[in-house]
Design an enzyme around this catalytic site. Structure first.
Site, PDB file in Angstrom:
ATOM      1  N   CYS A  66       2.726   8.406  46.397  1.00 53.21           N
ATOM      2  CA  CYS A  66       3.833   7.357  45.925  1.00 53.21           C
ATOM      3  C   CYS A  66       3.173   6.870  44.437  1.00 53.21           C
ATOM      4  CB  CYS A  66       3.656   6.312  47.042  1.00 53.21           C
ATOM      5  SG  CYS A  66       2.171   5.180  46.812  1.00 53.21           S
ATOM      6  N   ARG A  67       3.666   5.976  43.904  1.00 51.35           N
ATOM      7  CA  ARG A  67       3.239   5.305  42.799  1.00 51.35           C
ATOM      8  C   ARG A  67       2.009   5.138  42.425  1.00 51.35           C
ATOM      9  NH1 ARG A  67       3.294   1.050  39.439  1.00 51.35           N
ATOM     10  NH2 ARG A  67       3.244  -0.425  41.138  1.00 51.35           N
TER      11      ARG A  67
END
Length: 102
Positions: A66-67
């Site tokens: 993800c981020r």
């Protein structure tokens, strides 16, 4: 679930013929670029996320990002609860990613 540093994640991924890369970020985040050959399923879709993930082949090894590494860790836990045996979380996510993006 295993938490892997970027170097560990990339090295293990390159040597895994049974690997699938899973991006659990939002559509807006993916628009800024993603790791090549990754499947995108937004974890914020809740039940729809679980429904989409359940369609995936549980015999594969999933490299999830993800981020920052937080949502992907949550995704790995959800995947384990529904029967996935091999999930690998990218510590630091795209914020620390130094590999190529598309």
């Amino acid at each position: 679930m295993e938490n892997l540093s970027q170097d560990e994640w990339v090295e293990q991924l390159e040597n895994d013929s049974n690997a699938v890369i899973l991006d659990v970020r939002t559509d807006a985040e993916v628009a800024d670029g993603k790791i090549p050959n990754s499947i995108h399923i937004d974890i914020y879709r809740g039940a729809e996320f679980v429904s989409e993930v359940e369609k995936l082949d549980k015999s594969k090894n999933y490299y999830v990002y993800c981020r920052s590494g937080n949502r992907s860790g949550q995704a790995c836990k959800i995947m384990e609860q529904i029967g996935f045996e091999s999930t690998y979380n990218l510590i630091g996510g795209m914020m620390q990613w130094e590999g190529e993006i598309e």
